[in-house]
Design an enzyme around this catalytic site. Structure first.
Site, PDB file in Angstrom:
ATOM      1  N   SER A 181       0.846  -1.192   0.000  1.00 53.77           N
ATOM      2  CA  SER A 181       0.000   0.000   0.000  1.00 53.77           C
ATOM      3  C   SER A 181       0.879   1.239   0.000  1.00 53.77           C
ATOM      4  CB  SER A 181      -0.901  -0.003   1.247  1.00 53.77           C
ATOM      5  OG  SER A 181      -1.510   1.259   1.431  1.00 53.77           O
ATOM      6  N   LYS A 187       0.151  -3.499   5.107  1.00 54.21           N
ATOM      7  CA  LYS A 187      -0.743  -4.246   4.226  1.00 54.21           C
ATOM      8  C   LYS A 187       0.018  -5.111   3.217  1.00 54.21           C
ATOM      9  CE  LYS A 187      -4.700  -2.910   2.907  1.00 54.21           C
ATOM     10  NZ  LYS A 187      -5.771  -2.278   2.119  1.00 54.21           N
ATOM     11  N   ASN A 189      -1.789  -6.790   0.229  1.00 47.50           N
ATOM     12  CA  ASN A 189      -3.083  -6.992  -0.424  1.00 47.50           C
ATOM     13  C   ASN A 189      -3.079  -8.248  -1.301  1.00 47.50           C
ATOM     14  OD1 ASN A 189      -4.368  -4.540   0.507  1.00 47.50           O
ATOM     15  ND2 ASN A 189      -2.979  -3.435  -0.856  1.00 47.50           N
ATOM     16  N   ARG A 221     -25.008 -12.750 -44.647  1.00 49.98           N
ATOM     17  CA  ARG A 221     -23.859 -12.225 -43.899  1.00 49.98           C
ATOM     18  C   ARG A 221     -24.351 -11.017 -43.119  1.00 49.98           C
ATOM     19  NH1 ARG A 221     -19.248 -10.899 -47.759  1.00 49.98           N
ATOM     20  NH2 ARG A 221     -18.254 -10.221 -45.834  1.00 49.98           N
TER      21      ARG A 221
END
Length: 319
Positions: A181, A187, A189, A221
């Site tokens: 972070s 942190k 993550n 088409r």
């Protein structure tokens, strides 16, 4: 060939590379999940339904359930048909047949059809009638890709939940410089799971675009419906391949915390064993049994064995 023949065949050739890469990732994922399921068949943890404690399970059961989904997706990939698109201006091979007639061919139409078979073989694709406005080749491919991201997303969702600090039963593989972070140094993550979840959430809408295009195909088409397939299929394929690689990395490096799992289950034994107590006859201890969550796993081990048997068949046959 008409322009759609060239582009559709090119799309199928690109799709073949995508499918080959996904099948290679699937093989690694199946091996990793089979090892997790077998190793943790007796690792007791809390089962959770609608976010709440339910009954005890083993982490082996959870890994086997993940494996079940990955095998479903892998088998979908194996069953895909990847045909050439050779139809000419309006799906009749008129120009090819006429050119064959001009060269003196006795059966010009058969010569044109034989040309399709030989060209398909040279490209390593299946020969098929023209599918200019019958787009099942594309929608089936899109569905198979979403089946993959569905399976990956389910795994990522569980890892995201179980890696929360207050649960801490699983951890993503740690890599220097990933998951940090900018303002909170504590942190780490779960970046892989976040990215896989993103792909899983985005995939169905892209597959729906392919089905909308197929439903809007018109005449011999399409006028616009065909063209909208290209970016949708490209984005869906790219995200699926990337999510597959991320899921493989997640599974091969996943850290399981058995002590934390068992500690949570033991602490919640009163809730986890409530179902068993509700089945006991009044005043009887015979059905109630001990307060060990590991004593109430039902046929969990048999379920693990069944999925491992399926994985073994897949590894031996590729389907």
């Amino acid at each position: 060939l008409t322009s759609q023949d060239v582009l559709d065949t090119a799309l199928v050739l690109c799709a073949r590379e995508v499918v080959d890469r996904l099948r290679a990732e699937s093989a690694t994922q199946v091996t990793a999940l089979a090892e997790l399921a077998d190793r943790h068949r007796h690792t007791v943890m809390a089962g959770r339904t609608l976010t709440q404690h339910a009954v005890p399970i083993s982490f082996g059961v959870k890994a086997a359930s993940w494996l079940h989904g990955v095998l479903d997706a892998a088998e979908e990939l194996t069953g895909l048909a990847l045909p050439v698109q050779f139809g000419g201006a309006a799906g009749t091979l008129a120009a090819a047949a006429h050119a064959a007639a001009l060269t003196g061919a006795v059966a010009p139409a058969k010569t044109a059809l034989d040309l399709v078979v030989r060209a398909a073989a040279a490209l390593g694709l299946a020969a098929a009638p023209p599918w200019h406005t019958s787009r099942a080749t594309i929608t089936r491919l899109g569905d198979a890709l979403v089946r993959c991201t569905d399976a990956y997303g389910r795994i990522a969702n569980d890892v995201l939940t179980l890696s929360r600090p207050e649960i801490a039963e699983l951890s993503e593989p740690a890599t220097a410089g990933r998951g940090g972070s900018s303002s909170m140094p504590q942190k780490v993550n779960p970046v892989l799971s976040v990215l896989v979840r993103r792909a899983a959430l985005a995939g169905p809408a892209l597959a729906a675009q392919l089905h909308l295009a197929a439903a809007a195909a018109v005449d011999e088409r399409p006028d616009g419906a065909w063209h909208v397939e290209w970016p949708a299929l490209q984005l869906l394929a790219r995200r699926t391949v990337v999510a597959a690689a991320q899921t493989t990395e997640l599974l091969t490096g996943l850290t399981v915390h058995p002590d934390r799992m068992r500690g949570t289950a033991v602490a919640a034994a009163g809730d986890l064993l409530a179902e068993r107590r509700s089945l006991a006859a009044p005043g009887s201890d015979a059905v109630a049994g001990p307060d060990d969550p590991g004593s109430y796993l039902g046929a969990a081990e048999e379920f693990v064995d069944a999925v491992l048997d399926r994985a073994a068949r897949y590894r031996s046959t590729g389907s």
